[in-house]
Design a protein around this motif. Structure first.
Motif, short mmCIF file in Angstrom:
data_model
loop_
_atom_site.label_atom_id
_atom_site.label_comp_id
_atom_site.label_asym_id
_atom_site.label_seq_id
_atom_site.Cartn_x
_atom_site.Cartn_y
_atom_site.Cartn_z
N ALA A 243 121.91 79.45 138.79
CA ALA A 243 121.98 78.22 138.00
C ALA A 243 122.24 77.01 138.88
N VAL A 244 121.51 75.94 138.61
CA VAL A 244 121.70 74.65 139.29
C VAL A 244 121.80 73.56 138.22
N GLN A 245 122.51 72.50 138.55
CA GLN A 245 122.66 71.40 137.59
C GLN A 245 121.36 70.61 137.51
N ILE A 246 120.83 70.45 136.30
CA ILE A 246 119.55 69.73 136.12
C ILE A 246 119.72 68.43 135.36
N ALA A 247 120.87 68.20 134.72
CA ALA A 247 121.09 66.95 134.00
C ALA A 247 122.58 66.73 133.83
N SER A 248 122.99 65.47 133.77
CA SER A 248 124.40 65.15 133.58
C SER A 248 124.51 63.74 133.01
N THR A 249 125.66 63.45 132.42
CA THR A 249 125.87 62.10 131.90
C THR A 249 127.35 61.86 131.65
N MET A 250 127.72 60.60 131.65
CA MET A 250 129.01 60.19 131.12
C MET A 250 128.80 59.78 129.66
N SER A 251 129.75 59.10 129.07
CA SER A 251 129.76 58.84 127.65
C SER A 251 128.51 58.11 127.17
N THR A 252 127.87 58.63 126.11
CA THR A 252 126.72 58.00 125.47
C THR A 252 126.91 58.06 123.96
N PRO A 253 126.19 57.23 123.21
CA PRO A 253 126.19 57.39 121.75
C PRO A 253 125.57 58.73 121.35
N LEU A 254 125.87 59.16 120.14
CA LEU A 254 125.34 60.42 119.64
C LEU A 254 123.82 60.44 119.71
N ASP A 255 123.26 61.48 120.34
CA ASP A 255 121.81 61.70 120.43
C ASP A 255 121.06 60.60 121.18
N ASN A 256 121.77 59.83 121.99
CA ASN A 256 121.12 58.81 122.84
C ASN A 256 120.86 59.44 124.20
#
Length: 654
Positions: A129-142
């Motif tokens: 497994a490798v990291q393919i996506a990441s994020t900090m805080s976003t609105p719901l389903d944004n």
């Protein structure tokens, strides 16, 4: 049962409905290994919650003593989405397997509050497994706040299970998470239970390695590649693949990869968001960001469905908003969303705009043109056939950018004219010799900041006899001449957009085209015999001197209509909205009020009309008698100005 809800997901509207099951299990009395089921089950995943961990970052959960063997609570989800707030200061871990419904290229999208990460393996083995996506805080389903929310393209095979891991950390306030994907036959949507299997001590059984169809496509790509490279045909099956990374060895060698290193199948050496595996199946070059050299990276083309090996499709307008995919890529807008298009930009060219008038006081405007320099000696002649030999005037306007690198420096501006001259810098008068005179030079020196453009306006009139007008710029310290060709720019007369330097409600392009100064107030001036001010003329799309209409919309572009051919006599028309007005300035979709369809059975006389609202690019005309019918379309803007009719198209009604 969850209610149907319309979610705006990127640029795709997805309808979601159905039941979302939450089954709570008390694991307080269970040993850690008992929390992992013995066998994997389809249609769901287990969600592990770790409570009492502060902070917004996933690392805080990973560092906690209870992670990963002692979750405080386990629930089940039938889709990868938690929409309601659960608590504060906790972490989330979801492990399971994804089974794609079709073989092909998939893209994953995540959103959440606070930090979220998605990891994916190329098999059922968690170690891959490798990291393919990441994020900090976003609105719901944004899914569009950060570029990192979207994965690179992942090639997945139908029937195979791929281990994934989703990590989420909540600090305070709202909390939620969503994982979506898109792929063959799938628009962007939340990953549902139909593609999920729960994590277990025993992984789910795998489907056969390769279908007949997959094997055919692989053989085709290998045969095409060998022929393209001049290699002899090799009928060996399975194909040469020493490291079992599903990349053909010859392909790896040609493109500088290592056929003995399976890890390089996931490499992205050209940073185009396609792995080497992606590039192999797309027939692109893994060492070149833009295989077809059309200005668009391979990954971007692949994501939006164009061919990264075909340079011609850079000019395709995918969403019908008047901008090509290349223009949308350069502007950072979505090429598949007609409501998201590049903001218009001012276009500049080297040199000055010269505005030419009859009369010594800019009495009657004749024309504007680009003048690379102000260096004219017309002797006793005229600048053009449109102007008299004597008693004419010219205004040159441009922006001078001091060429030194830092600080301030003095520059000397020298005018030489026969007859009168005025020179303005940023609207301030620095030379004022508005009089009849033989060729005479005047100097003005200004201290200018490096890299800061300065508006230059030179005004000149010729009264009689000889006609000379020249402007030179020198470095005051060294005496070196400065090339105005390299340092002076003007707003190009064919630019489709312009701001207003003076913020007086009149854009600079209109001023340059129709004889107005950029740096001097002119909105309230009256330059015609009807008492119409410059501002009123501009707002009405009229020439400020002649009051002729100058900026009605261009005609729309129509396509050949299609008809039903039945007794009802209906014909469907479609067209492309114009992007510019007659004078070359831009017209936005919001400035179009409606369209008018003109039709009849005589191409020279189309007496019947049909009004179509803005935002529409096709309509059906019904009730037509048998025979040949002709159609044109006109655009009507919000000011009531209408375009000329489009070129007529004809259709035979049976």
């Amino acid at each position: 049962m969850a209610a149907i809800k319309v979610l705006s997901v990127g640029t795709v509207v997805v309808l979601l409905s159905g039941c979302q099951n939450w089954q709570f299990r008390d694991i307080e009395d269970l040993p850690p290994t008992a929390a992992i089921p013995e066998t994997s089950e389809p249609g769901k995943v287990d969600v592990w919650y770790f409570d009492g961990i502060s902070g917004n970052y996933v690392q805080g959960m990973l560092d906690a003593e209870k992670y990963p063997d002692s979750p405080d609570e386990i629930t089940e989800l039938t889709q990868l989405r938690q929409a309601t707030s659960r608590a504060n200061n906790y972490g989330t871990l979801i492990r399971g397997f994804i089974e794609p419904p079709e073989t092909g290229e998939y893209t994953f999208y995540i959103s959440g509050d606070d930090q979220t990460q998605l990891w994916l393996s190329d098999s059922q083995n968690p170690d891959g497994a490798v990291q393919i996506a990441s994020t900090m805080s976003t609105p719901l389903d944004n899914f569009t706040r950060y570029a990192s929310q979207t994965s690179g393209v992942q090639y997945l095979e139908a029937g195979k299970k791929y281990y994934f891991e989703f990590r989420h950390k909540e600090g305070g306030w709202d909390d939620h998470f969503t994982v979506a994907w898109s792929g063959p036959g799938i628009s962007q949507q939340v990953i549902s239970g139909s593609a999920l299997h729960s994590y277990a001590q025993k992984a789910p059984d795998s489907a056969p390695e390769m279908t007949t169809e997959d094997a055919y496509h692989l053989g085709y790509r290998i045969g095409y590649f060998d022929a393209e490279q001049g290699l002899s045909f090799n009928s060996q099956y399975p194909p040469l693949d020493a490291d079992s990374d599903d990349l053909y060895d010859n392909w790896e060698i040609v493109y500088g990869l290592d056929p003995s290193n399976a890890a390089d199948a996931k490499s992205d050496t050209d940073n185009d968001l396609l792995t080497a595996m992606d590039e192999f199946w797309a027939r692109t070059n893994p060492g070149t960001e833009d295989t077809d050299n059309d200005g668009i990276p391979d990954g971007y083309e692949y994501a939006y469905g164009t061919d990264p090996t075909n340079p011609g499709d850079a000019n395709v307008d995918l969403d019908g908003d008047g901008y090509t995919i290349l223009q949308e890529y350069q502007a950072g807008t979505n090429p598949t969303d007609a409501s998201d298009f590049p903001a218009p930009q001012e276009v500049y060219a080297s040199g000055f705009v010269g505005q030419y008038f009859t009369g010594t006081e800019f009495d009657s405007f004749a024309y504007s043109q680009r003048d690379a320099t102000v260096n004219f000696n017309w002797n006793s002649g005229s600048p053009s056939a449109e102007l008299p030999r004597d008693r004419f005037s010219v205004r040159w306007q441009g922006w001078f950018t001091p060429p030194h690198n830092e600080g301030t420096r003095d520059y000397t501006f020298t005018t030489t004219t026969d007859d009168g001259v005025r020179l303005f810098l940023n609207g301030s008068t620095v030379i004022d010799q508005w009089k009849n005179q033989s060729p005479t030079s005047y100097n003005a020196t200004a201290s200018l900041e490096a890299g800061t453009p300065v508006a230059i306006t030179m005004e000149y009139f010729e009264f009689g006899w000889g006609a000379t007008a020249q402007l030179a710029i020198t470095d005051a310290a060294t005496g070196d001449a400065i090339s105005t060709t390299n340092t002076v720019q003007h707003l190009a007369l064919d630019s489709e957009f312009a701001e207003s330097t003076l913020n007086d409600g009149i854009d600079d392009l209109y001023k340059l085209r129709y004889g107005l100064p950029l740096m001097q107030p002119s909105a309230s001036r009256v330059l015609n015999d009807s008492g119409v001010t410059v501002l009123e003329a501009y707002q009405s799309g009229l020439h400020p001197y002649t009051l002729e209409t100058v900026s009605e919309p261009e005609s729309p572009v129509t396509s050949q209509p299609g008809g039903t051919g039945d007794a009802s006599g209906s014909v469907t028309l479609s067209w492309t909205p114009p992007g510019t007005r007659v004078d070359g300035s831009s017209i936005s979709l919001s400035e179009i009020d409606r369209y008018r369809v003109n039709y009849g059975q005589d191409a020279a006389n189309l007496p019947q009309t049909l009004e179509v609202p803005a935002g529409t690019t096709s309509t059906t005309v019904t009730g037509l008698a048998p025979g040949t019918w002709y159609f044109t379309i006109q655009v009507i803007d919000i000011n009531g100005l209408s375009s000329e009719p489009s070129d007529p198209v004809e259709h035979q009604v049976n």
